[in-house]
Design an enzyme around this catalytic site. Sequence first.
Site, PDB file in Angstrom:
ATOM      1  N   SER A 294       0.842  -1.196   0.000  1.00  0.00           N
ATOM      2  CA  SER A 294       0.000   0.000   0.000  1.00  0.00           C
ATOM      3  C   SER A 294       0.887   1.259   0.000  1.00  0.00           C
ATOM      4  CB  SER A 294      -0.959  -0.062   1.194  1.00  0.00           C
ATOM      5  OG  SER A 294      -1.924   0.931   1.108  1.00  0.00           O
TER       6      SER A 294
ATOM      7  N   GLU B  85      -8.995  -3.818  -5.307  1.00  0.00           N
ATOM      8  CA  GLU B  85      -8.285  -2.786  -4.541  1.00  0.00           C
ATOM      9  C   GLU B  85      -9.196  -1.651  -4.074  1.00  0.00           C
ATOM     10  OE1 GLU B  85      -5.378  -2.876  -3.441  1.00  0.00           O
ATOM     11  OE2 GLU B  85      -3.972  -3.881  -4.791  1.00  0.00           O
TER      12      GLU B  85
ATOM     13  N   HIS C  25      -8.111  -4.646  -0.764  1.00  0.00           N
ATOM     14  CA  HIS C  25      -6.818  -4.080  -0.404  1.00  0.00           C
ATOM     15  C   HIS C  25      -6.383  -4.615   0.957  1.00  0.00           C
ATOM     16  CE1 HIS C  25      -3.764  -0.976  -0.738  1.00  0.00           C
ATOM     17  NE2 HIS C  25      -4.027  -0.576   0.479  1.00  0.00           N
TER      18      HIS C  25
END
Length: 548
Positions: A234, A360, A470
């Site tokens: 991330s 995501e 995510h």
Amino acid sequence: MLFSQPFLLLLGAYCSFVTASPLDKRAAPTVTLDTATVTGVASGSVNKWLGIPFALPPTGNLRFQLPQPIPTYTTSFSALAYGPACPQQPPTIPAPPGLVSETVNYLTTTIYNAVTPSSEDCLTVNVVAPATATPGSNLPVVIWIYGGGYETGGTSSYDGSVIVNKAITLNVPAIYVSMNYRVTAFGFLASQEVKDAGVGNLGMQDQRQAMRWVQTYISAFGGDPTKVTIWGESAGAWSVGLHMVTNGGNPAGLFRAAFMESGSPIPIGDITHGQGYYDFLVAQTGCTGASDTLQCLREVPYATLMNAINLTPNVLSYQSLALAWLPRVDGVFLTDNPQQLVLQGSVANVPFVTGDCDDEGTLFSLSTTNITTDAQLQTYLQTYWFPGAPNAAVQQLLVDYPQDITQGSPYNTGILNALTPQFKRIASIQGDAAFQAPRRFFLQQRSGLQNTWAFLSKRLKLIPALGSFHTTDLLNVYGGGDMTTYLVRFVTNLDPNGSGTLAWPKWTTSSPNLLTFLDGLFPQTITQDTYRSTAIADMINMNLNYVR
Ligand SMILES: *[C@@H]1O[C@H](CO)[C@@H](O)[C@H](O)[C@H]1NC(C)=O
Ligand SMILES: CC(=O)N[C@H]1CO[C@H](CO)[C@@H](O)[C@@H]1O
């Protein structure tokens, strides 16, 4: 219960901390740093040194200043526990109607919450090494950079012994290092004043300082400073991408390989684009009218500053990934938009891996469920994502990402998971804008020039509303799963492949291979990175042309 038992077990494995077994009778390990003896913790097959300061405390007059190296370690100390995380800006977890409580609970109890304890005095590294490592072992090193949207995160959430134990088991022993870096305004204050003072991108400079610390000291732990891989997830993966494009693409000996999970070089505008948030902090802390507002911000009490920061948007508020606090073009660490640097060839010529989760964008679209019409979505994209974009360009995106719940994200879930009629569409747009389009762009630009591998994780697809969202790949890599195997082999051999795992061919323009992680009986397969080809091509151009 909508979550399967294995999923909860995985979460448990991820969230728990491995502690030394009571049967462990080894003496506490020590290393010598300069003239100091540093005592660590013996834990099974590994030794850990936790909470070693790598820079002077960025407190008092060093708040909003570049990290200052520690000249020499002269006093012996124990490094037995993680240091506090840097000050955190806790996200506001949205709970739109229709989101099951298990999902909300997961978000509030794990990585999306602030890491505690935290303190401004937070610049520490942790080292985990095989118990057999000694100075001279010259083992490869992997440096972990955590995510958290540049607003939260801390090293204590990640147990590096999982990685080192896997490396030992596979006979590719390696050393794990993680560093805390400043986040939210403490690490990414942005304005003309910040630019003039040369104190932009402090969180990135912290990471860089920790990388220099590794160069100086890792051989004392048995590491080889010429064999460093930088690895992140991330915001940590975005950070790895930025370390690849900074300094004219010269890695300056700090790393020889890079591994990015959900992040690649992203579009970033000038540091003055943060002026509004800077001015807001100045106003909220009583610094308006000060002759030197930056110095005033250095002097305001921590609680006052923190209260002001907490009034600014966070990674899960309405504007979501159009972050308030993030790296920006400061003329020092970043001389241009990172994606322009990629086009200019300012890229570290090292092997890299970059991959994404399939869905995501879902997590970051929980806060925008009040967008119900095309017109509102267009306004949202023009306001937060692509300022200055003409109507026609944004309308083309709305054609590329149609209002059709069967095409949205979580992908391939048909009519399921449509929290609202626009939710899956917005999730698809945000996931591609922030993650999948930058990844494909980076690979298109660099494959053939350096060794490139890519992956896609479609695991945990059945999580309600979120799908393979995510951070789900973290459960694999920090759970010691198959991705851990690929990672440690890459760190050691600069190639993720080896016996016992599905061969992972490189990503090339003629064969854009994605190692794809799946639920079910066949856990991996190779797919092609050609999905949503028109939409992602348009998104790549939007990212290049309209930078926040
Ligand atoms: C949705 O709610 C946010 C506040 O949470 C507000 O700022 C925004 O304008 C709203 N958007 C729409 C389209 O109503
Ligand atoms: C070390 C190793 O086994 N590398 C292999 C990884 O997979 C590719 C593609 O199948 C092979 O060409 C490599 O030899």
